[in-house]
Design a protein around this motif. Structure first.
Motif, short mmCIF file in Angstrom:
data_model
loop_
_atom_site.label_atom_id
_atom_site.label_comp_id
_atom_site.label_asym_id
_atom_site.label_seq_id
_atom_site.Cartn_x
_atom_site.Cartn_y
_atom_site.Cartn_z
N ALA A 82 96.42 54.70 91.38
CA ALA A 82 95.00 54.48 91.11
C ALA A 82 94.67 55.17 89.80
CB ALA A 82 94.15 55.04 92.25
N TRP A 83 93.58 54.75 89.18
CA TRP A 83 93.15 55.38 87.94
C TRP A 83 91.63 55.34 87.84
CZ3 TRP A 83 90.42 51.80 85.30
CH2 TRP A 83 90.74 50.46 85.51
N SER A 84 91.11 56.21 87.00
CA SER A 84 89.67 56.28 86.77
C SER A 84 89.43 56.71 85.33
CB SER A 84 89.05 57.29 87.74
OG SER A 84 87.66 57.39 87.52
N VAL A 85 88.43 56.12 84.70
CA VAL A 85 88.03 56.48 83.34
C VAL A 85 86.52 56.70 83.33
CG1 VAL A 85 87.86 55.71 80.93
CG2 VAL A 85 89.91 55.17 82.27
N VAL A 86 86.09 57.81 82.73
CA VAL A 86 84.67 58.12 82.62
C VAL A 86 84.33 58.36 81.15
CG1 VAL A 86 82.83 59.75 83.23
CG2 VAL A 86 84.58 59.15 84.92
N ALA A 87 83.29 57.65 80.69
CA ALA A 87 82.77 57.84 79.33
C ALA A 87 81.39 58.46 79.45
CB ALA A 87 82.69 56.50 78.60
N ARG A 88 81.17 59.55 78.75
CA ARG A 88 79.84 60.18 78.74
C ARG A 88 79.31 60.17 77.32
NH1 ARG A 88 81.10 65.79 81.53
NH2 ARG A 88 82.25 65.78 79.60
N GLY A 89 78.05 59.82 77.18
CA GLY A 89 77.43 59.76 75.87
C GLY A 89 75.98 59.38 75.98
N THR A 90 75.50 58.64 75.01
CA THR A 90 74.11 58.19 75.01
C THR A 90 74.07 56.67 74.85
OG1 THR A 90 73.94 58.57 72.64
CG2 THR A 90 73.18 60.34 74.07
N THR A 91 72.99 56.09 75.30
CA THR A 91 72.79 54.65 75.18
C THR A 91 71.73 54.36 74.13
OG1 THR A 91 71.20 54.72 76.98
CG2 THR A 91 73.47 54.12 77.55
N ALA A 92 71.82 53.20 73.53
CA ALA A 92 70.82 52.76 72.55
C ALA A 92 70.81 51.24 72.52
CB ALA A 92 71.14 53.31 71.16
N LEU A 93 69.66 50.68 72.23
CA LEU A 93 69.54 49.23 72.08
C LEU A 93 70.26 48.77 70.82
CD1 LEU A 93 65.85 48.38 73.02
CD2 LEU A 93 67.92 48.08 74.37
N ILE A 94 70.81 47.58 70.90
CA ILE A 94 71.42 46.94 69.73
C ILE A 94 70.43 45.89 69.24
CG2 ILE A 94 73.32 45.53 68.88
CD1 ILE A 94 75.04 46.68 71.13
N ASP A 95 69.85 46.13 68.08
CA ASP A 95 68.86 45.19 67.52
C ASP A 95 69.49 44.21 66.54
OD1 ASP A 95 66.68 46.29 68.93
OD2 ASP A 95 66.49 47.90 67.44
N SER A 96 70.62 44.58 65.97
CA SER A 96 71.25 43.77 64.95
C SER A 96 71.85 42.50 65.54
CB SER A 96 72.36 44.59 64.27
OG SER A 96 73.28 43.77 63.63
N GLN A 97 71.47 41.35 65.02
CA GLN A 97 72.03 40.07 65.46
C GLN A 97 73.53 40.03 65.22
OE1 GLN A 97 70.51 37.52 67.20
NE2 GLN A 97 72.64 36.89 67.41
N LYS A 116 69.19 37.73 79.94
CA LYS A 116 69.69 39.09 79.67
C LYS A 116 69.74 39.22 78.15
CE LYS A 116 70.96 40.02 84.03
NZ LYS A 116 70.22 39.03 84.75
N SER A 117 68.58 39.24 77.55
CA SER A 117 68.51 39.15 76.09
C SER A 117 68.58 40.49 75.38
CB SER A 117 67.21 38.44 75.70
OG SER A 117 66.10 39.13 76.23
N HIS A 118 68.66 41.59 76.14
CA HIS A 118 68.73 42.92 75.51
C HIS A 118 70.17 43.41 75.56
CE1 HIS A 118 64.36 43.05 75.57
NE2 HIS A 118 64.44 42.60 76.81
N TYR A 119 70.65 43.92 74.43
CA TYR A 119 72.01 44.43 74.32
C TYR A 119 71.92 45.95 74.22
CZ TYR A 119 73.59 39.71 73.20
OH TYR A 119 73.88 38.38 73.25
N VAL A 120 72.79 46.63 74.97
CA VAL A 120 72.80 48.08 75.01
C VAL A 120 74.21 48.57 74.70
CG1 VAL A 120 72.37 50.14 76.42
CG2 VAL A 120 70.96 48.09 76.73
N ARG A 121 74.29 49.63 73.91
CA ARG A 121 75.58 50.23 73.56
C ARG A 121 75.61 51.67 74.09
NH1 ARG A 121 79.10 48.79 69.77
NH2 ARG A 121 77.58 47.54 68.63
N LEU A 122 76.68 52.01 74.79
CA LEU A 122 76.92 53.40 75.16
C LEU A 122 77.98 53.94 74.22
CD1 LEU A 122 77.04 55.19 78.43
CD2 LEU A 122 79.06 55.40 77.01
#
Length: 153
Positions: A82-97, A116-122
């Motif tokens: 088994a495996w597990s990966v955890v990413a910790r950081g901050t999220t922000a909207l992606i406005d750039s087309q 689902k027209s909003h894009y989010v990046r972590l």
């Protein structure tokens, strides 16, 4: 993929490889002072996690650009690991087309009906993972839907 050391810790590159191979994960955000978990389908784009969202709690909290976590895990019945990966950081909207199109080009399409027209990046600032050998199940006492059963029956 590299072999995990005896302590099971995955390398940075192994973590990214596993993230890139997955399609669904769990986003953890703090909502009204308590943790909330949101399942999301996602892609890895520019060494970040990108997902789409409709308006709602997940989007509103993601717009705050505060601490967030993202987790994926899996089980390989061929190896019994088994495996597990955890990413910790901050999220922000992606406005750039252009950035939205880059995510779409990687196959980022909503699984659930509706806009689902909003894009989010972590953007992770910490990325950790581990791999471990799963104990053999007691086949007679293990739940019927336990993935480990298949390799012992």
């Amino acid at each position: 993929m590299d072999t995990a050391p005896l302590d099971g810790k995955l390398t940075f590159d192994d973590c990214w490889e596993l993230l890139a191979s997955a399609v669904i994960g769990r986003l953890a955000l703090v909502v009204d002072g308590h943790a909330e978990i949101f399942p999301v389908n996602f892609v890895v784009e520019r060494r970040s996690v990108v997902f789409r969202s409709a308006a709602g709690t997940k989007l509103w909290e993601s717009m705050k650009e505060v601490a967030a976590a993202f987790e994926i895990d899996g089980y390989d019945d061929r190896t019994g690991e088994a495996w597990s990966v955890v990413a910790r950081g901050t999220t922000a909207l992606i406005d750039s087309q252009e950035e939205q199109s880059a995510a779409d080009a990687l196959g980022l399409e909503p699984w659930q009906p509706g806009a689902k027209s909003h894009y989010v990046r972590l953007e992770p600032n910490v990325l950790t993972g581990r791999r471990f050998k799963v104990a053999a199940p007691d086949v007679w006492n293990t739940r019927w839907n336990d993935q480990r059963r298949a390799s012992f029956e």
